[in-house]
Scaffold this motif. Structure first.
Motif, PDB file in Angstrom:
ATOM      1  N   SER A  66      -2.533  -0.506   2.660  1.00 42.87           N
ATOM      2  CA  SER A  66      -3.922  -0.956   2.657  1.00 42.87           C
ATOM      3  C   SER A  66      -4.591  -0.690   3.998  1.00 42.87           C
ATOM      4  O   SER A  66      -3.987  -0.909   5.047  1.00 42.87           O
ATOM      5  CB  SER A  66      -3.985  -2.456   2.362  1.00 42.87           C
ATOM      6  OG  SER A  66      -5.323  -2.901   2.446  1.00 42.87           O
ATOM      7  N   PRO A  67      -5.859  -0.274   3.975  1.00 41.96           N
ATOM      8  CA  PRO A  67      -6.591  -0.122   5.236  1.00 41.96           C
ATOM      9  C   PRO A  67      -7.102  -1.471   5.760  1.00 41.96           C
ATOM     10  O   PRO A  67      -7.629  -1.550   6.856  1.00 41.96           O
ATOM     11  CB  PRO A  67      -7.752   0.798   4.862  1.00 41.96           C
ATOM     12  CG  PRO A  67      -7.991   0.514   3.421  1.00 41.96           C
ATOM     13  CD  PRO A  67      -6.626   0.214   2.839  1.00 41.96           C
ATOM     14  N   TYR A  68      -6.934  -2.538   4.970  1.00 34.37           N
ATOM     15  CA  TYR A  68      -7.458  -3.842   5.338  1.00 34.37           C
ATOM     16  C   TYR A  68      -6.375  -4.686   6.008  1.00 34.37           C
ATOM     17  O   TYR A  68      -5.333  -4.958   5.427  1.00 34.37           O
ATOM     18  CB  TYR A  68      -8.012  -4.565   4.109  1.00 34.37           C
ATOM     19  CG  TYR A  68      -9.083  -3.759   3.430  1.00 34.37           C
ATOM     20  CD1 TYR A  68     -10.341  -3.625   4.010  1.00 34.37           C
ATOM     21  CD2 TYR A  68      -8.838  -3.098   2.235  1.00 34.37           C
ATOM     22  CE1 TYR A  68     -11.330  -2.860   3.407  1.00 34.37           C
ATOM     23  CE2 TYR A  68      -9.816  -2.332   1.625  1.00 34.37           C
ATOM     24  CZ  TYR A  68     -11.062  -2.220   2.206  1.00 34.37           C
ATOM     25  OH  TYR A  68     -12.018  -1.470   1.608  1.00 34.37           O
ATOM     26  N   GLU A  69      -6.647  -5.112   7.223  1.00 27.59           N
ATOM     27  CA  GLU A  69      -5.674  -5.864   8.010  1.00 27.59           C
ATOM     28  C   GLU A  69      -5.264  -7.173   7.338  1.00 27.59           C
ATOM     29  O   GLU A  69      -4.108  -7.575   7.391  1.00 27.59           O
ATOM     30  CB  GLU A  69      -6.270  -6.150   9.387  1.00 27.59           C
ATOM     31  CG  GLU A  69      -5.316  -6.781  10.353  1.00 27.59           C
ATOM     32  CD  GLU A  69      -5.921  -6.926  11.736  1.00 27.59           C
ATOM     33  OE1 GLU A  69      -5.784  -8.021  12.301  1.00 27.59           O
ATOM     34  OE2 GLU A  69      -6.527  -5.953  12.225  1.00 27.59           O
ATOM     35  N   ARG A  70      -6.203  -7.850   6.690  1.00 32.26           N
ATOM     36  CA  ARG A  70      -5.905  -9.153   6.087  1.00 32.26           C
ATOM     37  C   ARG A  70      -5.222  -9.054   4.728  1.00 32.26           C
ATOM     38  O   ARG A  70      -4.786 -10.057   4.176  1.00 32.26           O
ATOM     39  CB  ARG A  70      -7.178  -9.980   5.966  1.00 32.26           C
ATOM     40  CG  ARG A  70      -7.744 -10.359   7.334  1.00 32.26           C
ATOM     41  CD  ARG A  70      -8.933 -11.262   7.224  1.00 32.26           C
ATOM     42  NE  ARG A  70     -10.011 -10.621   6.476  1.00 32.26           N
ATOM     43  CZ  ARG A  70     -11.111 -11.230   6.095  1.00 32.26           C
ATOM     44  NH1 ARG A  70     -11.295 -12.482   6.374  1.00 32.26           N
ATOM     45  NH2 ARG A  70     -12.054 -10.584   5.440  1.00 32.26           N
ATOM     46  N   CYS A  71      -5.147  -7.875   4.164  1.00 35.51           N
ATOM     47  CA  CYS A  71      -4.514  -7.702   2.852  1.00 35.51           C
ATOM     48  C   CYS A  71      -3.007  -7.937   2.977  1.00 35.51           C
ATOM     49  O   CYS A  71      -2.320  -7.261   3.730  1.00 35.51           O
ATOM     50  CB  CYS A  71      -4.773  -6.293   2.313  1.00 35.51           C
ATOM     51  SG  CYS A  71      -3.816  -5.924   0.829  1.00 35.51           S
ATOM     52  N   ASP A  72      -2.505  -8.919   2.218  1.00 36.97           N
ATOM     53  CA  ASP A  72      -1.070  -9.131   2.182  1.00 36.97           C
ATOM     54  C   ASP A  72      -0.536  -9.279   0.760  1.00 36.97           C
ATOM     55  O   ASP A  72       0.597  -9.665   0.546  1.00 36.97           O
ATOM     56  CB  ASP A  72      -0.650 -10.310   3.059  1.00 36.97           C
ATOM     57  CG  ASP A  72      -1.185 -11.649   2.571  1.00 36.97           C
ATOM     58  OD1 ASP A  72      -1.937 -11.682   1.569  1.00 36.97           O
ATOM     59  OD2 ASP A  72      -0.851 -12.673   3.186  1.00 36.97           O
ATOM     60  N   ILE A  73      -1.406  -8.971  -0.219  1.00 35.07           N
ATOM     61  CA  ILE A  73      -0.971  -8.954  -1.607  1.00 35.07           C
ATOM     62  C   ILE A  73      -1.772  -7.898  -2.363  1.00 35.07           C
ATOM     63  O   ILE A  73      -2.980  -7.750  -2.150  1.00 35.07           O
ATOM     64  CB  ILE A  73      -1.099 -10.341  -2.285  1.00 35.07           C
ATOM     65  CG1 ILE A  73      -0.481 -10.310  -3.690  1.00 35.07           C
ATOM     66  CG2 ILE A  73      -2.535 -10.809  -2.312  1.00 35.07           C
ATOM     67  CD1 ILE A  73      -0.326 -11.674  -4.333  1.00 35.07           C
ATOM     68  N   GLN A  74      -1.075  -7.152  -3.191  1.00 37.44           N
ATOM     69  CA  GLN A  74      -1.705  -6.145  -4.048  1.00 37.44           C
ATOM     70  C   GLN A  74      -1.367  -6.512  -5.491  1.00 37.44           C
ATOM     71  O   GLN A  74      -0.234  -6.879  -5.794  1.00 37.44           O
ATOM     72  CB  GLN A  74      -1.188  -4.755  -3.700  1.00 37.44           C
ATOM     73  CG  GLN A  74      -1.514  -4.371  -2.266  1.00 37.44           C
ATOM     74  CD  GLN A  74      -0.830  -3.111  -1.815  1.00 37.44           C
ATOM     75  OE1 GLN A  74       0.292  -2.832  -2.204  1.00 37.44           O
ATOM     76  NE2 GLN A  74      -1.504  -2.342  -0.987  1.00 37.44           N
ATOM     77  N   MET A  75      -2.351  -6.411  -6.357  1.00 38.04           N
ATOM     78  CA  MET A  75      -2.175  -6.822  -7.757  1.00 38.04           C
ATOM     79  C   MET A  75      -2.713  -5.744  -8.675  1.00 38.04           C
ATOM     80  O   MET A  75      -3.590  -4.975  -8.288  1.00 38.04           O
ATOM     81  CB  MET A  75      -2.892  -8.150  -8.010  1.00 38.04           C
ATOM     82  CG  MET A  75      -2.461  -9.266  -7.078  1.00 38.04           C
ATOM     83  SD  MET A  75      -3.376 -10.789  -7.347  1.00 38.04           S
ATOM     84  CE  MET A  75      -2.495 -11.436  -8.764  1.00 38.04           C
ATOM     85  N   GLU A  76      -2.190  -5.729  -9.907  1.00 39.61           N
ATOM     86  CA  GLU A  76      -2.715  -4.771 -10.885  1.00 39.61           C
ATOM     87  C   GLU A  76      -2.751  -5.420 -12.269  1.00 39.61           C
ATOM     88  O   GLU A  76      -2.024  -6.375 -12.551  1.00 39.61           O
ATOM     89  CB  GLU A  76      -1.896  -3.497 -10.915  1.00 39.61           C
ATOM     90  CG  GLU A  76      -0.533  -3.629 -11.526  1.00 39.61           C
ATOM     91  CD  GLU A  76       0.225  -2.300 -11.578  1.00 39.61           C
ATOM     92  OE1 GLU A  76      -0.361  -1.247 -11.326  1.00 39.61           O
ATOM     93  OE2 GLU A  76       1.421  -2.354 -11.892  1.00 39.61           O
ATOM     94  N   LEU A  77      -3.597  -4.872 -13.086  1.00 42.36           N
ATOM     95  CA  LEU A  77      -3.727  -5.265 -14.482  1.00 42.36           C
ATOM     96  C   LEU A  77      -3.595  -3.994 -15.295  1.00 42.36           C
ATOM     97  O   LEU A  77      -4.404  -3.064 -15.134  1.00 42.36           O
ATOM     98  CB  LEU A  77      -5.078  -5.921 -14.742  1.00 42.36           C
ATOM     99  CG  LEU A  77      -5.431  -6.209 -16.201  1.00 42.36           C
ATOM    100  CD1 LEU A  77      -4.484  -7.254 -16.793  1.00 42.36           C
ATOM    101  CD2 LEU A  77      -6.867  -6.655 -16.321  1.00 42.36           C
ATOM    102  N   LEU A  78      -2.595  -3.949 -16.159  1.00 46.57           N
ATOM    103  CA  LEU A  78      -2.442  -2.801 -17.057  1.00 46.57           C
ATOM    104  C   LEU A  78      -3.349  -3.028 -18.256  1.00 46.57           C
ATOM    105  O   LEU A  78      -3.331  -4.110 -18.857  1.00 46.57           O
ATOM    106  CB  LEU A  78      -0.990  -2.640 -17.481  1.00 46.57           C
ATOM    107  CG  LEU A  78      -0.004  -2.412 -16.329  1.00 46.57           C
ATOM    108  CD1 LEU A  78       1.421  -2.310 -16.869  1.00 46.57           C
ATOM    109  CD2 LEU A  78      -0.367  -1.168 -15.542  1.00 46.57           C
ATOM    110  N   ILE A  79      -4.120  -2.026 -18.591  1.00 48.78           N
ATOM    111  CA  ILE A  79      -5.109  -2.139 -19.676  1.00 48.78           C
ATOM    112  C   ILE A  79      -4.606  -1.369 -20.878  1.00 48.78           C
ATOM    113  O   ILE A  79      -4.283  -0.182 -20.782  1.00 48.78           O
ATOM    114  CB  ILE A  79      -6.475  -1.593 -19.227  1.00 48.78           C
ATOM    115  CG1 ILE A  79      -6.984  -2.384 -18.026  1.00 48.78           C
ATOM    116  CG2 ILE A  79      -7.479  -1.635 -20.382  1.00 48.78           C
ATOM    117  CD1 ILE A  79      -8.251  -1.826 -17.432  1.00 48.78           C
ATOM    118  N   SER A  80      -4.556  -2.048 -22.011  1.00 48.86           N
ATOM    119  CA  SER A  80      -4.153  -1.362 -23.237  1.00 48.86           C
ATOM    120  C   SER A  80      -5.375  -0.765 -23.916  1.00 48.86           C
ATOM    121  O   SER A  80      -6.498  -1.227 -23.736  1.00 48.86           O
ATOM    122  CB  SER A  80      -3.449  -2.332 -24.190  1.00 48.86           C
ATOM    123  OG  SER A  80      -4.278  -3.429 -24.482  1.00 48.86           O
ATOM    124  N   ALA A  81      -5.149   0.266 -24.686  1.00 48.33           N
ATOM    125  CA  ALA A  81      -6.250   0.990 -25.337  1.00 48.33           C
ATOM    126  C   ALA A  81      -6.919   0.181 -26.402  1.00 48.33           C
ATOM    127  O   ALA A  81      -6.497  -0.741 -26.914  1.00 48.33           O
ATOM    128  CB  ALA A  81      -5.710   2.272 -25.949  1.00 48.33           C
TER     129      ALA A  81
END
Length: 76
Positions: free
Chosen positions: A61-76
């Motif tokens: 991440s380019p963001y210094e404060r970012c310490d968690i990354q999340m994702e949502l898988l989208i179904s069709a």
């Protein structure tokens, strides 16, 4: 995503999240990705309710404060 303190607790964040997910589906996205900070408890709870899950290892991440990354898988 942020909601003014005066408008918090009115479900606006939930509606914004749902609208973003719906738009991503219309555009044919297969996943949504976000970065946040674990100190933002209410935001993380919202993301979990919307279906986002913590990713094991995302891109740096380019963001210094970012310490968690999340994702949502989208179904069709």
């Amino acid at each position: 995503m942020a909601v003014s303190p005066a408008a918090q607790g009115l479900g606006i964040g939930w509606r914004l999240g749902e609208a973003a997910i719906a738009k991503a589906q219309v555009l044919g996205a297969s996943r949504l990705y976000l970065e946040s900070n674990t100190k933002l408890g209410p935001a993380l709870n919202l993301y979990h309710k919307l279906g986002f899950r913590k990713t094991v290892a995302g891109p740096p991440s380019p963001y210094e404060r970012c310490d968690i990354q999340m994702e949502l898988l989208i179904s069709a």
